[in-house]
Design a protein around this motif. Structure first.
Motif, PDB file in Angstrom:
ATOM      1  N   THR A  33       0.806  -1.214   0.000  1.00 29.98           N
ATOM      2  CA  THR A  33       0.000   0.000   0.000  1.00 29.98           C
ATOM      3  C   THR A  33       0.842   1.268   0.000  1.00 29.98           C
ATOM      4  O   THR A  33       0.337   2.322  -0.362  1.00 29.98           O
ATOM      5  N   SER A  34       2.094   1.153   0.428  1.00 22.20           N
ATOM      6  CA  SER A  34       2.968   2.316   0.348  1.00 22.20           C
ATOM      7  C   SER A  34       4.418   1.873   0.373  1.00 22.20           C
ATOM      8  O   SER A  34       4.744   0.795   0.847  1.00 22.20           O
ATOM      9  N   GLU A  35       5.255   2.732  -0.176  1.00 18.52           N
ATOM     10  CA  GLU A  35       6.691   2.492  -0.171  1.00 18.52           C
ATOM     11  C   GLU A  35       7.391   3.818   0.057  1.00 18.52           C
ATOM     12  O   GLU A  35       7.017   4.830  -0.528  1.00 18.52           O
ATOM     13  N   MET A  36       8.366   3.793   0.938  1.00 22.53           N
ATOM     14  CA  MET A  36       9.187   4.978   1.200  1.00 22.53           C
ATOM     15  C   MET A  36      10.617   4.661   0.789  1.00 22.53           C
ATOM     16  O   MET A  36      11.135   3.590   1.123  1.00 22.53           O
ATOM     17  N   GLN A  37      11.230   5.567   0.065  1.00 23.34           N
ATOM     18  CA  GLN A  37      12.633   5.397  -0.277  1.00 23.34           C
ATOM     19  C   GLN A  37      13.481   5.739   0.948  1.00 23.34           C
ATOM     20  O   GLN A  37      13.036   6.449   1.852  1.00 23.34           O
ATOM     21  N   ALA A  38      14.682   5.227   0.988  1.00 21.30           N
ATOM     22  CA  ALA A  38      15.597   5.519   2.090  1.00 21.30           C
ATOM     23  C   ALA A  38      15.891   7.018   2.115  1.00 21.30           C
ATOM     24  O   ALA A  38      16.159   7.620   1.078  1.00 21.30           O
ATOM     25  N   VAL A  39      15.781   7.604   3.304  1.00 25.96           N
ATOM     26  CA  VAL A  39      16.070   9.024   3.482  1.00 25.96           C
ATOM     27  C   VAL A  39      16.844   9.175   4.792  1.00 25.96           C
ATOM     28  O   VAL A  39      16.340   8.790   5.858  1.00 25.96           O
ATOM     29  N   GLY A  40      18.059   9.704   4.691  1.00 26.94           N
ATOM     30  CA  GLY A  40      18.867   9.884   5.892  1.00 26.94           C
ATOM     31  C   GLY A  40      19.111   8.543   6.580  1.00 26.94           C
ATOM     32  O   GLY A  40      19.566   7.595   5.953  1.00 26.94           O
ATOM     33  N   ASP A  41      18.751   8.469   7.867  1.00 27.45           N
ATOM     34  CA  ASP A  41      18.971   7.215   8.597  1.00 27.45           C
ATOM     35  C   ASP A  41      17.743   6.305   8.587  1.00 27.45           C
ATOM     36  O   ASP A  41      17.730   5.269   9.239  1.00 27.45           O
ATOM     37  N   HIS A  42      16.693   6.680   7.839  1.00 28.97           N
ATOM     38  CA  HIS A  42      15.494   5.843   7.726  1.00 28.97           C
ATOM     39  C   HIS A  42      15.627   4.964   6.483  1.00 28.97           C
ATOM     40  O   HIS A  42      15.734   5.470   5.370  1.00 28.97           O
TER      41      HIS A  42
END
Length: 136
Positions: A33-42
């Motif tokens: 349902t969702s995807e987040m690209q790597a950002v910083g330390d996440h």
């Protein structure tokens, strides 16, 4: 009476997010349902809808960052395993067959108290369980 109304999500780690999302989509009919690209330390992350408001939140991290041995009970880290629910023994049997057709390592369906239970391993070797009430 509990304040909670049930299972919301389990967060887990993988070294190959695409492979794990595909596995749960193919094996259980889940949807990302969702995807987040790597950002910083996440790290890169996907939310996989497992139905009835339950989700798997999967974080992609380097293999060496995953602590523990997922094949060793008690050595798996803070989450030993989680169990997914299905509506009937018939659905459980069909799910077992689908898992096997995808090459998953599955056990036998067994009666555990008031539940039918099937243990299996996902592509990362994590042991999981699928259950249904035995009276359904």
């Amino acid at each position: 009476m509990p304040v909670t109304i049930g299972f919301n999500h389990v967060a887990t780690l993988t070294a190959d997010l695409d492979k794990i999302v595909k596995f749960y989509t193919d094996a259980l009919g889940a949807t990302m349902t969702s995807e987040m690209q790597a950002v910083g330390d996440h790290p890169r992350m996907a939310v996989v809808d497992l139905g009835e408001g339950a989700a798997l939140n999967v974080f992609e991290v380097p293999a060496e960052a995953i602590i523990g041995d997922r094949r060793q009970k008690g050595g798996r880290g803070p989450i030993d395993h989680f169990a997914l629910a299905v509506d009937s023994l018939e659905t459980l049997q069909a799910t077992r067959d689908r898992l096997r057709s995808l090459g998953a390592d599955t056990g036998k369906i067994q009666r555990l108290g008031s539940e039918w239970s099937l243990f299996f391993r996902d592509p990362d070797g994590m042991e999981l369980e699928i259950c249904c009430h035995a009276d359904q």
